[in-house]
Motif scaffolding. Structure first.
Motif, PDB file in Angstrom:
ATOM      1  N   ILE A  61       0.867  -1.176   0.000  1.00 51.07           N
ATOM      2  CA  ILE A  61       0.000   0.000   0.000  1.00 51.07           C
ATOM      3  C   ILE A  61       0.900   1.220   0.000  1.00 51.07           C
ATOM      4  N   GLY A  62       0.731   2.077  -0.991  1.00 47.01           N
ATOM      5  CA  GLY A  62       1.613   3.229  -1.116  1.00 47.01           C
ATOM      6  C   GLY A  62       3.021   2.770  -1.432  1.00 47.01           C
ATOM      7  N   HIS A  63       3.974   3.324  -0.684  1.00 44.91           N
ATOM      8  CA  HIS A  63       5.372   3.001  -0.935  1.00 44.91           C
ATOM      9  C   HIS A  63       5.943   2.003   0.064  1.00 44.91           C
ATOM     10  N   ARG A  64       5.061   1.250   0.736  1.00 43.72           N
ATOM     11  CA  ARG A  64       5.623   0.263   1.644  1.00 43.72           C
ATOM     12  C   ARG A  64       4.890  -1.062   1.554  1.00 43.72           C
ATOM     13  N   VAL A  65       5.669  -2.109   1.826  1.00 45.28           N
ATOM     14  CA  VAL A  65       5.128  -3.465   1.800  1.00 45.28           C
ATOM     15  C   VAL A  65       5.147  -3.991   3.231  1.00 45.28           C
ATOM     16  N   ARG A  66       4.057  -4.657   3.629  1.00 44.62           N
ATOM     17  CA  ARG A  66       3.958  -5.231   4.971  1.00 44.62           C
ATOM     18  C   ARG A  66       4.054  -6.745   4.869  1.00 44.62           C
ATOM     19  N   CYS A  67       4.886  -7.327   5.714  1.00 43.90           N
ATOM     20  CA  CYS A  67       5.109  -8.772   5.729  1.00 43.90           C
ATOM     21  C   CYS A  67       3.806  -9.508   6.048  1.00 43.90           C
ATOM     22  N   PRO A  68       3.514 -10.599   5.324  1.00 47.76           N
ATOM     23  CA  PRO A  68       2.259 -11.331   5.561  1.00 47.76           C
ATOM     24  C   PRO A  68       2.256 -12.120   6.854  1.00 47.76           C
ATOM     25  N   TRP A  69       3.429 -12.420   7.402  1.00 49.61           N
ATOM     26  CA  TRP A  69       3.482 -13.292   8.576  1.00 49.61           C
ATOM     27  C   TRP A  69       3.318 -12.523   9.879  1.00 49.61           C
ATOM     28  N   HIS A  70       4.159 -11.514  10.093  1.00 49.69           N
ATOM     29  CA  HIS A  70       4.208 -10.860  11.406  1.00 49.69           C
ATOM     30  C   HIS A  70       4.118  -9.339  11.340  1.00 49.69           C
ATOM     31  N   GLY A  71       3.912  -8.790  10.139  1.00 51.28           N
ATOM     32  CA  GLY A  71       3.549  -7.387  10.024  1.00 51.28           C
ATOM     33  C   GLY A  71       4.657  -6.372   9.881  1.00 51.28           C
ATOM     34  N   ALA A  72       5.918  -6.786   9.768  1.00 48.91           N
ATOM     35  CA  ALA A  72       6.990  -5.819   9.563  1.00 48.91           C
ATOM     36  C   ALA A  72       6.762  -5.058   8.257  1.00 48.91           C
ATOM     37  N   CYS A  73       7.134  -3.772   8.238  1.00 53.32           N
ATOM     38  CA  CYS A  73       6.900  -2.917   7.076  1.00 53.32           C
ATOM     39  C   CYS A  73       8.215  -2.351   6.540  1.00 53.32           C
ATOM     40  N   PHE A  74       8.322  -2.315   5.225  1.00 52.68           N
ATOM     41  CA  PHE A  74       9.531  -1.821   4.575  1.00 52.68           C
ATOM     42  C   PHE A  74       9.170  -0.825   3.472  1.00 52.68           C
ATOM     43  N   ASN A  75       9.972   0.235   3.361  1.00 52.47           N
ATOM     44  CA  ASN A  75       9.823   1.197   2.280  1.00 52.47           C
ATOM     45  C   ASN A  75      10.404   0.574   1.016  1.00 52.47           C
ATOM     46  N   VAL A  76       9.597   0.456  -0.026  1.00 50.58           N
ATOM     47  CA  VAL A  76      10.061  -0.232  -1.234  1.00 50.58           C
ATOM     48  C   VAL A  76      10.970   0.644  -2.084  1.00 50.58           C
ATOM     49  N   LYS A  77      11.073   1.931  -1.753  1.00 49.34           N
ATOM     50  CA  LYS A  77      11.997   2.814  -2.468  1.00 49.34           C
ATOM     51  C   LYS A  77      13.403   2.730  -1.871  1.00 49.34           C
ATOM     52  N   GLY A  79      14.170   0.489   0.996  1.00 45.49           N
ATOM     53  CA  GLY A  79      14.406  -0.764   1.696  1.00 45.49           C
ATOM     54  C   GLY A  79      14.396  -0.622   3.205  1.00 45.49           C
ATOM     55  N   ASP A  80      14.278   0.596   3.708  1.00 49.83           N
ATOM     56  CA  ASP A  80      14.348   0.829   5.156  1.00 49.83           C
ATOM     57  C   ASP A  80      13.157   0.203   5.878  1.00 49.83           C
ATOM     58  N   ILE A  81      13.409  -0.356   7.061  1.00 47.06           N
ATOM     59  CA  ILE A  81      12.338  -0.878   7.890  1.00 47.06           C
ATOM     60  C   ILE A  81      11.595   0.305   8.507  1.00 47.06           C
ATOM     61  N   GLU A  82      10.255   0.263   8.459  1.00 50.80           N
ATOM     62  CA  GLU A  82       9.427   1.361   8.966  1.00 50.80           C
ATOM     63  C   GLU A  82       8.513   0.930  10.109  1.00 50.80           C
ATOM     64  N   ASP A  83       8.279  -0.349  10.225  1.00 49.14           N
ATOM     65  CA  ASP A  83       7.557  -0.879  11.389  1.00 49.14           C
ATOM     66  C   ASP A  83       8.033  -2.304  11.605  1.00 49.14           C
ATOM     67  N   TYR A  84       7.762  -2.815  12.742  1.00 45.93           N
ATOM     68  CA  TYR A  84       8.403  -4.027  13.227  1.00 45.93           C
ATOM     69  C   TYR A  84       7.412  -5.183  13.272  1.00 45.93           C
ATOM     70  N   PRO A  85       7.922  -6.433  13.571  1.00 45.11           N
ATOM     71  CA  PRO A  85       9.169  -6.861  14.184  1.00 45.11           C
ATOM     72  C   PRO A  85      10.325  -6.947  13.193  1.00 45.11           C
ATOM     73  N   GLY A 418       1.223  -5.657  25.753  1.00 41.33           N
ATOM     74  CA  GLY A 418       2.491  -6.369  25.791  1.00 41.33           C
ATOM     75  C   GLY A 418       2.800  -7.101  24.507  1.00 41.33           C
ATOM     76  N   HIS A 419       2.919  -6.368  23.407  1.00 39.08           N
ATOM     77  CA  HIS A 419       3.255  -6.986  22.119  1.00 39.08           C
ATOM     78  C   HIS A 419       4.717  -6.710  21.781  1.00 39.08           C
ATOM     79  N   TRP A 420       5.380  -7.715  21.269  1.00 41.54           N
ATOM     80  CA  TRP A 420       6.779  -7.604  20.842  1.00 41.54           C
ATOM     81  C   TRP A 420       6.943  -6.484  19.812  1.00 41.54           C
TER      82      TRP A 420
END
Length: 531
Positions: A61-77, A79-85, A418-420
């Motif tokens: 969505i937009g310029h970032r992709v969110r991992c299907p397993w645990h929700g980590a987000c990366f800027n596709v322009k 490559g920087d991690i923008e949300d975790y884990p 209490g989420h990782w």
């Protein structure tokens, strides 16, 4: 021009991909994620840096992709991690279009590594500033790393009462025989290389905010200029007759996990608590112990968070693997022999033979040492912070399980979660605000649980939900559940329904609402993609 370590390859035609499309392309027998947005191409690593999930199956969505397993987000322009884990960013590759052909230039080493550690600024010995971090969990680690990544030149001290370097605590209940070295988040030489001092076996016992000083259990003191309190939580202890017998155990550290694993082999195990930790331990021990019993206070596991239908399905799945459940119950008394637990008497009167008892009945914030510090706590002992993760004391921040914070998703309602993933994100936010970046914390809660090879994913904040709209069937181990409050979706969970939870998390992160009517629609694929 490409250097000796780089090579360029034509991967497709410009017209082969639509806007908003992702595609895996092969480079030197490695996969790269190629993305087209608004007519422009970019290329990054194809695997999530957390546990290696294929990002092609995630949500863009937009310029970032969110991992299907645990929700980590990366800027596709970038490559920087923008949300975790996860901790690391994706490698990023050069892309250009020539004569309608899409060309990707890749560094061979970056292709092979799949992870990229952001550049960190070394400490300047002439800078007298000190950031002290209490707690060696995810929030503390990310705070330290973010400070170095963002140019902080002073001293960074990370003090933890544990005797281990920061490790992946989420694995303790899923693979209880793992050695600490195998779950470290960073190796020891990483901290030395980036001028981050790690003090183990260093428990804080008092904080003097007027003198900017922390006292430790060993009698030493440490001055600070800015302080992060990320001491996490401690498991609640069982309170009944016999609770002090041997082999009545809590799960908090790798040593705890290893001890439970060793003592449970071919023995009768009772697990008190039917939430996520208890159920993961039950699943793990189901083929190792002689018997596994779960005693829970609700009618079915996960009832308050996931609902009765999902809880019933999960309970049946574990029952099929030999786990017995005693629900709407608790332990009234434990009896022992030669100092070791041997029998559990339940509130219902049922008597169970037991060799090991594992207690998973919630946690409490690790904040008692703040008494007299002037730092404001709520009625349960959580540290109250603002939208910048700062306490009522200037320069003192809190993050992770110990913090009570305003959740933007819920109109800034104050919550303790209490989420990782949230702990990691809050550590980053605290670091940025130490550097006066005025970063408002904004992250959608995302967690997961793994049971007997099945994973449940969850995003949002569903407390107080009044209705569940279910797609699929939990009994068939395939479902997508929408949790409704006041005619809107406030949370979602799923099993075998990827990447729905990741996509909905991105929708919620954007500030948009999903209505009950949309959740009820038989065409959720259409409106999910429309968002």
């Amino acid at each position: 021009m490409a250097t000796e370590d780089e090579f360029t390859k034509e991967v497709c035609l410009e017209t082969d991909m639509q806007d908003g499309e992702m595609r895996e392309v092969e480079m030197n027998e490695q996969k790269v994620l190629l993305v087209k947005i608004n007519g422009s191409f970019s290329a990054v690593g194809s695997k999530c840096t957390h546990y290696g999930a294929p990002l092609i199956k995630g949500a863009l969505i937009g310029h970032r992709v969110r991992c299907p397993w645990h929700g980590a987000c990366f800027n596709v322009k970038t490559g920087d991690i923008e949300d975790y884990p996860g901790l690391d960013s994706l490698p990023c590759f050069k892309v250009k279009v020539e004569n309608g052909k899409v060309l990707v230039t890749a560094n061979k080493l970056a292709l092979e590594n799949s992870k990229r550690v952001k550049t960190m600024t070394p400490r300047d010995p002439h800078c007298s500033s000190t950031v002290l971090i209490l707690g060696g969990g995810p929030a503390g680690l990310v705070c330290a790393e973010t400070l170095r990544q963002e140019g902080y030149l002073g001293k960074i001290i990370l003090a933890t009462k544990e005797d281990n370097l920061p490790y992946d605590r989420t694995k303790l209940s899923k693979a209880m025989n793992m050695k600490t070295e195998s779950i470290l988040l960073r190796p020891g030489d990483f901290f030395a290389a980036h001028d981050i001092e790690v003090w183990t076996d260093k428990e804080a016992v008092a904080v003097n905010t007027s003198k900017k000083m922390v006292k430790f259990k060993d009698g030493s003191v440490q001055q600070y200029d800015q302080l992060l309190i990320a001491t996490g939580s401690r498991p609640n202890k069982l309170k009944c007759s016999g609770a002090d017998l041997e082999n009545v155990l809590l799960l908090r550290t790798p040593d705890d996990a290893n001890k439970i694993h060793e003592l449970s082999s071919k023995k009768n195990v009772l697990i008190l608590g039917s939430s996520f930790i208890g159920m993961e331990v039950a699943a793990y021990l189901s083929d190792k112990a002689a018997s596994v019993c779960v005693v829970g206070s609700s009618k079915v596991p996960f009832q308050a968070v996931l609902g009765s239908d999902i809880g019933s399905a999960v309970m049946k799945m574990l029952e099929e693997h030999g786990v017995k459940f005693y629900m709407e119950n608790t332990i009234k008394e434990l009896k022992g022999q030669n100092g070791k637990v041997k029998e559990a008497i339940l509130k219902s009167g049922t008597v169970l033979p037991v060799d090991v008892v594992v207690t998973g009945i919630g946690v409490a914030p690790e904040s008692a040492f703040l008494s007299g510090s002037g730092i404001h706590l709520d009625s349960k002992g959580f540290i109250i912070v603002d939208k910048h993760m700062q306490t009522n004391i200037q320069g003192v921040f809190a993050a992770g399980d110990v913090a009570s914070f305003p959740l933007s998703l819920m109109n800034s309602k104050r919550v303790s979660i209490g989420h990782w993933q949230l702990a990691l994100a809050q550590g980053r936010s605290a670091a940025l605000n130490m550097l006066k970046r005025k970063e408002v914390f904004n992250s959608v809660p995302f967690f997961w649980t793994s049971l007997l090879g099945k994973s449940i994913r969850y995003a949002g904040y569903g407390e107080g939900f009044t209705e569940i709209i279910m797609k699929g069937n939990p009994k068939e181990m395939k479902f997508l559940a929408f949790y409704i409050r006041e005619e809107n979706v406030v949370a979602v969970s799923s099993m075998n329904f990827d990447p729905a939870v990741a996509r909905i998390a991105e929708i919620l992160a954007s500030g948009k609402q999903i209505s009950k009517a949309e959740a009820q629609s038989s065409e959720e694929d259409k409106w999910l993609k429309h968002f």
